[in-house]
Design a protein around this motif. Structure first.
Motif, short mmCIF file in Angstrom:
data_model
loop_
_atom_site.label_atom_id
_atom_site.label_comp_id
_atom_site.label_asym_id
_atom_site.label_seq_id
_atom_site.Cartn_x
_atom_site.Cartn_y
_atom_site.Cartn_z
N ARG A 164 51.58 -46.49 9.30
CA ARG A 164 52.05 -47.76 9.72
C ARG A 164 50.98 -49.07 9.60
O ARG A 164 51.32 -50.22 9.31
CB ARG A 164 52.11 -47.78 11.22
CG ARG A 164 52.89 -48.95 11.94
CD ARG A 164 53.16 -48.63 13.44
NE ARG A 164 54.07 -49.74 14.05
CZ ARG A 164 53.67 -50.79 14.48
NH1 ARG A 164 52.28 -51.31 14.25
NH2 ARG A 164 54.70 -51.54 15.14
N TYR A 173 59.31 -50.65 10.19
CA TYR A 173 58.29 -49.36 9.79
C TYR A 173 58.85 -48.23 11.02
O TYR A 173 59.04 -47.11 10.96
CB TYR A 173 56.90 -49.61 9.84
CG TYR A 173 56.19 -48.48 9.56
CD1 TYR A 173 55.82 -48.04 8.56
CD2 TYR A 173 55.75 -47.51 10.56
CE1 TYR A 173 55.18 -46.69 8.15
CE2 TYR A 173 54.99 -46.47 10.32
CZ TYR A 173 54.78 -45.96 9.13
OH TYR A 173 54.02 -44.87 8.87
N ASP A 174 58.86 -48.88 12.29
CA ASP A 174 59.01 -47.87 13.52
C ASP A 174 60.45 -47.34 13.45
O ASP A 174 60.73 -46.20 13.52
CB ASP A 174 58.80 -48.55 14.79
CG ASP A 174 57.34 -48.91 15.14
OD1 ASP A 174 56.61 -48.14 14.40
OD2 ASP A 174 57.19 -49.93 16.01
#
Length: 296
Positions: free
Chosen positions: A221, A241-242
């Motif tokens: 991340r 991204y999460d």
């Protein structure tokens, strides 16, 4: 020898936890278009993502249309229309369509060397929807809005150099690393001299592997956000991204909980068994000596 082999298999299982999870993710989640779109779909309701999309679309429209002294009013009108559109169900459909098309750029950025392979989401379908809506409302100059490719860059290709080789390798491994992890864990228990102790070791090894996976996701991340273009919103990119790594985060928590439960359960079982054994069996009678008086 059996104890040494069991220990080696426990270490192997721990190493294969993050490797197996990431390999399965690369093959099944990122490599599959439907799963990729499903992972990205909830982001249509994320405030940071909607704000980034609205900003990009508004800039693209206002920079390509000139209405003279009415430019500021037109920009305000278009900005409001764009922000309103991002809250509708129609935006969800546009977002899904754009991400299905973007999946090709994701795979290309992660598997091909060289420039021109940035991870991009084309927002042209959103501009078309907004233009159609403004025309239906009779907004002046709406018909002059050009529908051009407007990219929302998620990750620059030049920042992915070290990742490509690993990603290609992990895709080839697929789910086999996870299968090997389970085989190593089972083998460690089967060959062990003290299987309960081996179960504790397997549980701790799985938990350690899951913790390493958490660390790797966090490092990824950080590297992803460091590779953003200067005009991108870190909050929106972080949300993307999460969403894409949710499978890894969920797997890490699940394996961590399972490993700790397995280790604790095996340890408690051993303690309870040792504590309850004397009471259950009672004292063993000693040998009867010849000539001893019968006390019965």
């Amino acid at each position: 020898m059996r104890s040494f082999l069991s220990a080696v298999l426990i270490v192997l299982a721990a190493v294969l936890v993050p490797l197996g999870a990431i390999a399965a993710w690369a093959k099944a989640e990122i490599g599959d278009s439907d799963r990729y779109v499903a992972a990205m779909a909830p982001l249509a309701g994320n405030e940071a993502v909607r704000g980034e999309v609205a900003a990009k679309v508004t800039d693209a429209i206002t920079q390509n249309i000139d209405v003279g002294p009415l430019q500021a009013s037109m920009a305000s009108l278009i900005g409001g229309a764009v922000r309103s559109f991002t809250t509708t169900s129609a935006f969800q459909g546009v977002w899904n369509t754009a991400n299905r098309a973007a999946h090709a750029s994701v795979v290309s950025a992660l598997t091909h060397n060289g420039g021109g392979n940035d991870v991009r989401i084309d927002l042209a379908p959103a501009i078309q929807q907004i233009k159609t809506g403004l025309e239906a409302q009779g907004v002046p100059f709406a018909n002059e809005i050009p529908v051009e490719h407007t990219d929302l860059t998620v990750v620059e290709s030049t920042k992915l150099g070290p990742v490509r080789t690993v990603f290609r390798w992990l895709q080839r491994i697929g789910v086999w690393a996870a299968v090997l992890c389970l085989a190593a864990a089972g083998g460690a228990v089967l060959v062990a001299v003290r299987r309960r102790r081996a179960l504790i070791g397997v549980g701790i090894g799985l938990a350690v592997g899951a913790a390493v996976l958490h660390v790797l996701v966090a490092i990824g991340r950080s590297l992803t956000l460091d590779g953003l273009p200067a005009d991108s919103d870190p909050s929106a990119a972080g949300a993307v991204y999460d969403a894409l790594t949710d499978f890894l985060s969920t797997a890490a928590w699940a394996v961590l909980a399972f490993g700790l439960a397995l280790a604790l359960g095996a340890w408690l079982t051993g303690r309870l068994w040792r504590r309850g054994r004397p009471a259950a069996e009672g004292p063993r009678p000693g040998p009867v000596r010849a000539g001893s008086p019968d006390r019965s």
